[in-house]
Scaffold this active site. Sequence first.
Site, mmCIF file in Angstrom:
data_model
loop_
_atom_site.group_PDB
_atom_site.id
_atom_site.type_symbol
_atom_site.label_atom_id
_atom_site.label_comp_id
_atom_site.label_asym_id
_atom_site.label_seq_id
_atom_site.Cartn_x
_atom_site.Cartn_y
_atom_site.Cartn_z
ATOM 1 N N ARG A 42 18.180 42.254 84.988
ATOM 2 C CA ARG A 42 18.839 42.168 83.686
ATOM 3 C C ARG A 42 20.296 42.579 83.820
ATOM 4 N NH1 ARG A 42 19.856 47.286 82.536
ATOM 5 N NH2 ARG A 42 18.337 48.909 83.062
ATOM 6 N N GLY A 43 21.066 42.357 82.758
ATOM 7 C CA GLY A 43 22.418 42.891 82.703
ATOM 8 C C GLY A 43 22.381 44.363 82.347
ATOM 9 N N GLY A 44 23.530 45.001 82.400
ATOM 10 C CA GLY A 44 23.612 46.407 82.025
ATOM 11 C C GLY A 44 23.448 47.349 83.201
ATOM 12 N N ILE A 51 22.050 51.620 84.166
ATOM 13 C CA ILE A 51 20.782 52.344 84.283
ATOM 14 C C ILE A 51 20.281 52.781 82.897
ATOM 15 C CG2 ILE A 51 21.913 54.592 84.614
ATOM 16 C CD1 ILE A 51 19.656 55.267 86.627
ATOM 17 N N THR A 52 18.969 52.714 82.702
ATOM 18 C CA THR A 52 18.376 53.250 81.489
ATOM 19 C C THR A 52 16.972 53.760 81.801
ATOM 20 O OG1 THR A 52 18.087 52.895 79.110
ATOM 21 C CG2 THR A 52 17.292 51.148 80.559
ATOM 22 N N TYR A 53 16.383 54.399 80.816
ATOM 23 C CA TYR A 53 15.052 55.006 80.983
ATOM 24 C C TYR A 53 14.019 54.252 80.156
ATOM 25 C CZ TYR A 53 11.198 58.163 79.832
ATOM 26 O OH TYR A 53 9.944 58.681 79.608
ATOM 27 N N GLY A 108 15.029 42.620 77.248
ATOM 28 C CA GLY A 108 15.232 42.771 75.813
ATOM 29 C C GLY A 108 15.644 44.145 75.364
ATOM 30 N N CYS A 114 23.391 53.305 79.781
ATOM 31 C CA CYS A 114 24.326 52.232 79.435
ATOM 32 C C CYS A 114 25.136 52.584 78.179
ATOM 33 C CB CYS A 114 23.581 50.939 79.160
ATOM 34 S SG CYS A 114 22.461 50.414 80.466
#
Length: 231
Positions: free
Chosen positions: A87-89, A91-93, A171, A189
């Site tokens: 995906r774009g972006g 790091i996230t949790y 998403g 992000c």
Amino acid sequence: MEKKRILFEDLGKKEYVTTFNYQKRIFNNIIQKKINKIFYKEAGYLIFVEHNHHIYTIGKNGKKNKHLLVSSDFLKKINATICHTDRGGDITYHGPGQLIIYPILDLDYFFTDIHKYLRLLEEVIIHFLWNNYGIQGIRKKGNTGVWLNHGKLRKICAIGIKISRWVTMHGLALNINTNLQYFNYIIPCGIYENQKVTSLKEELKNFELSLNDVKCRVKKSFKKIFNVEFI
């Protein structure tokens, strides 16, 4: 305007990689049908899931060495893993108590405009928050996602997508009863030092929400904003 038909599926609690592979198969199948010019009535899928373990996903533009703030040993200690994804972006949790929303849509049935698609994803959450809880979600210029701004600016929903041949995947990650402690170990992000991440539970003064109830409400908002019917 005639409503587009999309397939809805609630996967319940699933591991991230299993879910990624599942949506990838759907995504590739839609693209293959487009290449072969096979007509299909449905405009895509909407998948809900709650990932049942703690995982940090890193997008194509992610900077693990800069935005992951802890060591591999520490990740083991908190039972968290890392996964690179397409995906774009950054790091996230993802983890328990979070509603993950994966629209796999053929935008040729809607509009071929990535910017508009992202704004409508944000609008789904803004509509959901306001119409169900009286919470005003906002957009932040230059950062995709949904934020709250009464008091200190804080992010409640992250968005990261992939589009190929106008078919979408990945998403939204909406924090409901999420353990926000896990966000302290990364720079998510679009988050900076004077901002933070929040959850619906925290905004409602630690009121634990039924995820099934939230799913029904988000589904209604998605139906309205994208003008679709579920089958």
